[in-house]
Design an enzyme around this catalytic site. Structure first.
Site, PDB file in Angstrom:
ATOM      1  N   HIS A 128       1.229  -0.831  -0.168  1.00 11.21           N
ATOM      2  CA  HIS A 128      -0.003  -0.477   0.436  1.00 11.21           C
ATOM      3  C   HIS A 128       0.440   1.183   0.426  1.00 11.21           C
ATOM      4  O   HIS A 128       1.483   0.642   0.385  1.00 11.21           O
ATOM      5  CB  HIS A 128      -1.230   0.201   0.887  1.00 11.21           C
ATOM      6  CG  HIS A 128      -1.864   0.921   1.621  1.00 11.21           C
ATOM      7  ND1 HIS A 128      -1.554   1.965   1.561  1.00 11.21           N
ATOM      8  CD2 HIS A 128      -3.408   1.091   0.937  1.00 11.21           C
ATOM      9  CE1 HIS A 128      -3.024   2.834   1.552  1.00 11.21           C
ATOM     10  NE2 HIS A 128      -3.692   2.354   1.451  1.00 11.21           N
ATOM     11  N   ASP A 205       2.874  -4.497   7.866  1.00  5.76           N
ATOM     12  CA  ASP A 205       1.352  -4.214   7.744  1.00  5.76           C
ATOM     13  C   ASP A 205       0.376  -5.046   7.767  1.00  5.76           C
ATOM     14  O   ASP A 205       0.478  -5.583   7.090  1.00  5.76           O
ATOM     15  CB  ASP A 205       2.060  -2.958   6.442  1.00  5.76           C
ATOM     16  CG  ASP A 205       0.330  -2.162   6.153  1.00  5.76           C
ATOM     17  OD1 ASP A 205      -0.839  -3.112   6.828  1.00  5.76           O
ATOM     18  OD2 ASP A 205       0.483  -1.500   5.229  1.00  5.76           O
ATOM     19  N   GLN A 208      -4.967  -5.026   6.827  1.00 11.15           N
ATOM     20  CA  GLN A 208      -5.536  -5.555   6.337  1.00 11.15           C
ATOM     21  C   GLN A 208      -5.473  -7.506   6.537  1.00 11.15           C
ATOM     22  O   GLN A 208      -5.520  -8.366   6.706  1.00 11.15           O
ATOM     23  CB  GLN A 208      -5.321  -6.165   5.026  1.00 11.15           C
ATOM     24  CG  GLN A 208      -5.839  -5.150   4.522  1.00 11.15           C
ATOM     25  CD  GLN A 208      -7.196  -4.361   3.730  1.00 11.15           C
ATOM     26  OE1 GLN A 208      -7.983  -5.277   3.592  1.00 11.15           O
ATOM     27  NE2 GLN A 208      -7.056  -2.970   3.359  1.00 11.15           N
ATOM     28  N   LYS A 231     -10.848  -0.534  10.445  1.00 11.02           N
ATOM     29  CA  LYS A 231     -10.277  -2.420   9.602  1.00 11.02           C
ATOM     30  C   LYS A 231     -10.786  -3.011  10.388  1.00 11.02           C
ATOM     31  O   LYS A 231     -11.362  -4.434  10.209  1.00 11.02           O
ATOM     32  CB  LYS A 231      -9.496  -1.837   8.946  1.00 11.02           C
ATOM     33  CG  LYS A 231      -8.974  -1.409   7.314  1.00 11.02           C
ATOM     34  CD  LYS A 231      -7.699  -1.620   6.470  1.00 11.02           C
ATOM     35  CE  LYS A 231      -7.605  -0.355   6.054  1.00 11.02           C
ATOM     36  NZ  LYS A 231      -7.983   0.360   5.331  1.00 11.02           N
ATOM     37  N   CYS A 369      -4.171   2.045  -3.889  1.00  9.53           N
ATOM     38  CA  CYS A 369      -3.703   2.728  -3.393  1.00  9.53           C
ATOM     39  C   CYS A 369      -2.582   2.273  -3.815  1.00  9.53           C
ATOM     40  O   CYS A 369      -1.512   1.830  -2.518  1.00  9.53           O
ATOM     41  CB  CYS A 369      -3.302   3.231  -1.839  1.00  9.53           C
ATOM     42  SG  CYS A 369      -4.751   4.981  -1.501  1.00  9.53           S
TER      43      CYS A 369
HETATM   44  N1  7TS Z   1      -2.043  -0.708   4.646  1.00  7.58           N
HETATM   45  C1  7TS Z   1      -2.756  -1.558   4.155  1.00  7.58           C
HETATM   46  C2  7TS Z   1      -2.496  -2.614   3.812  1.00  7.58           C
HETATM   47  C3  7TS Z   1      -3.736  -0.980   3.741  1.00  7.58           C
HETATM   48  O1  7TS Z   1      -5.160  -2.178   2.794  1.00  7.58           O
HETATM   49  C4  7TS Z   1      -4.036   0.004   4.172  1.00  7.58           C
HETATM   50  C5  7TS Z   1      -5.675   1.324   3.934  1.00  7.58           C
HETATM   51  C6  7TS Z   1      -3.344   1.545   4.830  1.00  7.58           C
HETATM   52  C7  7TS Z   1      -2.123  -0.091   5.214  1.00  7.58           C
HETATM   53  C8  7TS Z   1      -3.609   2.262   5.253  1.00  7.58           C
HETATM   54  O2  7TS Z   1      -4.596   2.278   6.595  1.00  7.58           O
HETATM   55  P1  7TS Z   1      -4.647   3.568   7.436  1.00  7.58           P
HETATM   56  O3  7TS Z   1      -6.024   3.196   8.251  1.00  7.58           O
HETATM   57  O4  7TS Z   1      -3.648   3.971   7.659  1.00  7.58           O
HETATM   58  O5  7TS Z   1      -5.824   4.615   5.585  1.00  7.58           O
HETATM   59  N2  7TS Z   1      -6.359   0.274   2.934  1.00  7.58           N
HETATM   60  C9  7TS Z   1      -7.494   0.991   2.112  1.00  7.58           C
HETATM   61  C10 7TS Z   1      -7.701  -0.037   0.661  1.00  7.58           C
HETATM   62  O6  7TS Z   1      -7.798  -1.315   0.510  1.00  7.58           O
HETATM   63  N3  7TS Z   1      -9.188   0.863   0.612  1.00  7.58           N
HETATM   64  O7  7TS Z   1      -9.570   1.777   1.369  1.00  7.58           O
HETATM   65  C11 7TS Z   1      -8.172   2.063   2.406  1.00  7.58           C
END
Ligand code: 7TS
Length: 411
Positions: A128, A205, A208, A231, A369
């Site tokens: 990401h 990370d 997910q 999430k 992303c």
């Molecule tokens: N890493 C992964 C693997 C992600 O899927 C996401 C967000 C992030 C980092 C960033 O997370 P945040 O909570 O700091 O924004 N992924 C997604 C997605 O797949 N669709 O919208 C956000």
């Protein structure tokens, strides 16, 4: 909506998520955008409401009862998170605003302490942007180089190639546990083990991963593990950075401000101990408390049940989508979480997403992303259905029928 499953009591579970009763464009909502953010059960919503109705106070500073109660609840939540990921100590759990903040914290503090010109940081092709850009920024600042592990056409991490890229120059390996775009579950334990042979630090990370599977940071033996509450059925604006005590103690603070100090004079400031050293300013107090409510909820459903049921959902959706002519699945790893990215010949993902929305079905379209990953596949984006444990096979049937309708309209 039928509630047939051997694994979960879906009727009860679905009744806990008020939003699932909504209609969108006159159709029952089918929410398949869980990778972007998951829905919240009433139990989490109640904790947030009650906090603002009856419990609101700032933490770590008041001697009055409300402040002490809020502090206790916040620190109890930290312990809940500790147990959830099996961290060795509660002070290894740092509250942040989310995965992105967690990774930026590490990138900045780590680089200040450990990174110098000629060093290398290894990531993978499927990261990401939030696990790419912070490393690019510090590499540029400190004269280090970002190295990328390739993937195969199924979307799997190429371990042999990774081994070849590791060297004494490698300072840190930062890899996603589960790909948000492909669903690939990476062999992070083996990746971490290999990195250690070169004395490289490791960051996983987990954004997910935590909503879908049991995570044990001591078993993984990573130095850092990052994830977001939103999430995993908690609120937005709060997340976690796990770090090993010795590693965190050795890093400088990321931000300065209240709570992260021991003493301040104009001549010299001394820093607080873990975890407060990395928690400057008034945090998202209710967010932290609500993470614990989300974890309690997941534990009641059972993490292993969630994993098993979502595997059924993914298998079913994959089988069904494969019956449609012209569909190409992007991400066919052997080891996959409940993410189904796809393209349809002769159509644009955005058009598919817009028609599905008219039919009440929420999916995500675009590059998710992960632009470099899209470049690797030579595509501008995908349509992505991502499932949570409250989704059903009947919803997948609705989705498949709607997808057929969309294709008929577009092709
Ligand atoms: N890493 C992964 C693997 C992600 O899927 C996401 C967000 C992030 C980092 C960033 O997370 P945040 O909570 O700091 O924004 N992924 C997604 C997605 O797949 N669709 O919208 C956000």
């Amino acid at each position: 909506m039928s509630t047939e499953t051997d694994i979960l009591n879906l009727k009860k579970i679905r009744s806990d998520f008020p939003i699932l009763n909504r209609e969108i464009n006159g159709k029952p909502l089918v929410y398949f955008d869980n990778g972007a953010t998951a829905q919240k059960p009433q139990q989490v919503i109640d904790v947030i409401t009650k906090y603002y109705q009856l419990e609101n106070a700032n933490i770590h500073r008041g001697i009055h009862t409300l402040s002490q109660e809020a502090t206790d609840a916040y620190e109890k939540a930290r312990v809940t998170v500790q147990h959830f990921i099996n961290a060795g100590h509660e002070h290894e759990v740092i509250f942040t605003s989310g995965t992105t903040h967690s990774i930026n914290l590490v990138a900045n503090s780590f680089a200040k302490k450990h990174l110098k010109s000629g060093d290398e940081i290894i990531i993978s092709t499927m990261e990401h942007h939030s696990n790419i850009v912070p490393w690019q920024m510090v590499c540029e600042e400190y004269g280090a180089t970002l190295i990328v592990v390739p993937i195969n056409d199924k979307g799997e991490f190429l371990f042999d190639e990774y081994e070849k890229l590791l060297s004494d120059k490698t300072k840190l390996v930062a890899v996603t546990h589960v790909s948000n775009t492909l669903g690939t579950i990476n062999p992070v334990k083996a990746i971490i083990e290999k990195a250690k042979e070169f004395n490289a630090f490791t960051l996983i990370d987990g954004a997910q991963a935590v909503p879908h599977k049991k995570v044990d940071v001591q078993e993984l033996d990573c130095d850092f593990y990052a994830f977001s509450a939103h999430k995993m059925f908690g609120p937005t604006g709060v997340g976690i950075l796990y770090g090993k005590e010795a590693v965190l103690n050795n890093l400088p603070p990321y931000q300065g401000g209240g709570d992260m100090i021991k003493t301040v004079t104009f001549e010299k400031t001394t820093y607080n101990e873990l975890p407060h050293k990395f928690e400057a300013g008034t945090p998202n107090i209710v967010g932290g408390i609500a993470i614990a409510a989300a974890i309690d909820y997941m534990n009641t459903v059972g993490i292993d049940n969630i994993t098993a049921y979502e595997a059924e959902l993914l298998n079913y959706a994959t089988q069904q989508i494969k019956t449609i002519d012209g569909v190409r699945i992007i991400g066919e790893a052997e080891n996959k979480a409940s993410v189904l990215s796809f393209l349809v010949d002769g159509t644009h993902p955005t058009d598919i997403g817009m028609i599905l929305d008219k039919l009440g079905i929420a999916i995500r379209t675009g590059h998710h992303c992960t632009e470099p990953l899209m470049n690797r596949f030579g595509i501008p984006g995908t349509a992505r259905a991502s499932f949570a444990f409250y989704n059903t096979k009947e919803e997948i049937d609705v989705f498949i029928e709607a997808l057929k309708k969309a294709i008929n309209m577009l092709v």
